[in-house]
Enzyme design. Structure first.
Site, PDB file in Angstrom:
ATOM      1  N   HIS A  52       4.100  -4.917 -27.476  1.00 44.98           N
ATOM      2  CA  HIS A  52       3.412  -5.162 -26.197  1.00 44.98           C
ATOM      3  C   HIS A  52       2.018  -5.744 -26.397  1.00 44.98           C
ATOM      4  CE1 HIS A  52       6.843  -3.369 -24.425  1.00 44.98           C
ATOM      5  NE2 HIS A  52       6.481  -2.115 -24.553  1.00 44.98           N
ATOM      6  N   LYS A 103      15.905  -0.143 -18.399  1.00 43.24           N
ATOM      7  CA  LYS A 103      15.348  -1.086 -19.380  1.00 43.24           C
ATOM      8  C   LYS A 103      15.334  -0.350 -20.719  1.00 43.24           C
ATOM      9  CE  LYS A 103      12.639  -4.442 -21.107  1.00 43.24           C
ATOM     10  NZ  LYS A 103      11.301  -4.684 -20.540  1.00 43.24           N
TER      11      LYS A 103
END
Length: 287
Positions: free
Chosen positions: A157, A61
Site C-alpha cells: 500500500h 476483498k
C-alpha cells in the site's frame, strides 16, 4: 440452485484503504443502478482472508494468494480488485543491503499475496533462507523495522510512498522482480463472491463493481470524503497517489493479461508447493 433476490442486501468486507473506498464508494452509497445494497465491514486484508477461509460473508476483498483455499466456495469477480505494474510489495531494512539469511521478517499476513511473492523471491535470492517470520498489521511493520524489533519488513500500500520517513531502505521491490522475470502485471487483491449466489447474480455483481469503478473515475470528488474518513492519518497527497497506483484498467476488467498474471502466480506457487493447485476452470465465473 436458488438465487438471492435481486435487491437483498449483501454482506461485504473490504479494507479502509483509499483504493477500496474509492472503488466501492458509489456502490456502497446506493448510487449504482440496480445493484443490491451493501452491508460493509472494514477490515485489513489478513482479516478478510480469514473470513473467506471460514466462508463468513457474501463478497470479500482478499489476497490473490488465498484463492486456492477458497475457490470451491467463492468465485473470482473479474473487476474491482488490485492488479497492475509498478505497484508491488517492498522489502525494507534499516541498513542498505542487509543480508536476510536467518533474519526476522515482518509480513502483513501468511496468506497475503505480498508474502507469496516474498517466498518466491527469497527462494532465489536468500541462500539458506530467512529466519523467523512474524505477522503484523501492515501499518505496524515500518515502525517495527525502524525500532529494531525485526530485521526486515514486507510492506504494501502507501508504504511505497512513505518508508523513507522512517529512515528505512528498500532492499527489494518484489513487483519489479516479478515483472522482470515474468513480463506479467502483479496480482495483489481480488474481489470474490459466493458461488451459491448463482452465475447470473455473480455476473450482475461484477457489472455493479465495474460500474462503481467507472463512476469513481467520472467524478473523483464524489468519493473524497468517504476516502478521507477511512484513510486514518494518511495525508491527502499520499491517498491520491495510492488511488492512482492501485486503481487502473485492471480494476475495471482483469482481461486476458490480468487473468494470465493470476494463473501465472498461482501456478508457479503451486509448482513450488506453496499453494494447492488450481482446477482448470477455477478462475472462470460459473454460468
Amino acid at each position: 440452485m436458488v438465487e438471492q433476490p435481486r435487491h437483498a442486501p449483501l454482506d461485504i468486507a473490504y479494507s479502509p484503504c483509499p483504493n477500496d473506498t474509492f472503488v466501492f464508494h458509489a456502490w456502497a452509497h446506493g448510487l449504482v443502478p440496480d445493484a443490491p445494497p451493501l452491508n460493509v465491514t472494514f477490515a485489513d486484508i489478513d482479516v478478510t482472508n480469514g473470513m473467506a477461509e471460514r466462508g463468513e460473508l457474501d463478497v470479500l476483498k482478499v489476497s490473490y494468494a488465498v484463492l486456492p483455499w477458497v475457490l470451491e466456495e467463492y468465485a473470482l469477480l473479474p473487476c474491482g480488485g488490485a492488479l497492475g505494474r509498478g505497484c508491488g510489495p517492498l522489502v525494507l531494512t534499516r541498513e542498505p543491503g542487509r543480508d536476510l539469511r536467518g533474519a526476522t521478517v515482518a509480513v502483513p499476513g501468511e496468506r497475503s499475496t505480498a508474502y507469496l511473492l516474498f517466498r518466491l523471491w527469497a527462494a532465489e535470492q536468500v541462500p539458506g533462507g530467512v529466519g523467523d517470520v512474524v505477522v503484523m498489521p501492515f501499518d505496524e511493520i515500518m515502525p517495527a523495522v525502524r525500532d529494531g524489533r525485526v530485521d526486515a519488513g514486507l510492506v504494501i500500500h502507501e508504504a511505497r510512498f512513505t518508508y523513507q520517513r522512517y529512515g528505512l531502505h528498500r532492499l527489494a521491490d518484489l513487483g519489479e522482480h516479478w515483472e522482470r522475470t515474468t513480463g506479467l502485471p502483479i496480482p495483489l487483491g481480488a474481489i470474490i463472491a459466493r458461488r451459491s449466489l448463482g452465475g447470473p447474480t455473480l455476473r450482475a455483481l461484477a457489472a455493479a463493481a465495474r460500474t462503481s469503478v467507472r463512476m469513481a473515475w467520472d467524478d473523483p470528488q464524489a468519493s473524497r470524503e468517504y476516502v478521507r474518513a477511512h484513510a486514518q492519518e494518511m495525508d491527502r497527497e499520499v491517498a491520491e497517489q495510492h488511488i492512482g497506483l492501485y486503481v487502473n484498467e485492471f480494476t475495471a476488467d482483469l482481461g486476458e493479461s490480468g487473468l494470465a498474471a493470476v494463473r501465472g502466480l498461482l501456478t508457479r506457487a503451486a509448482a513450488e508447493g506453496l499453494v494447492p493447485p488450481l482446477a482448470p476452470d477455477a478462475l472462470t465465473l460459473p454460468r
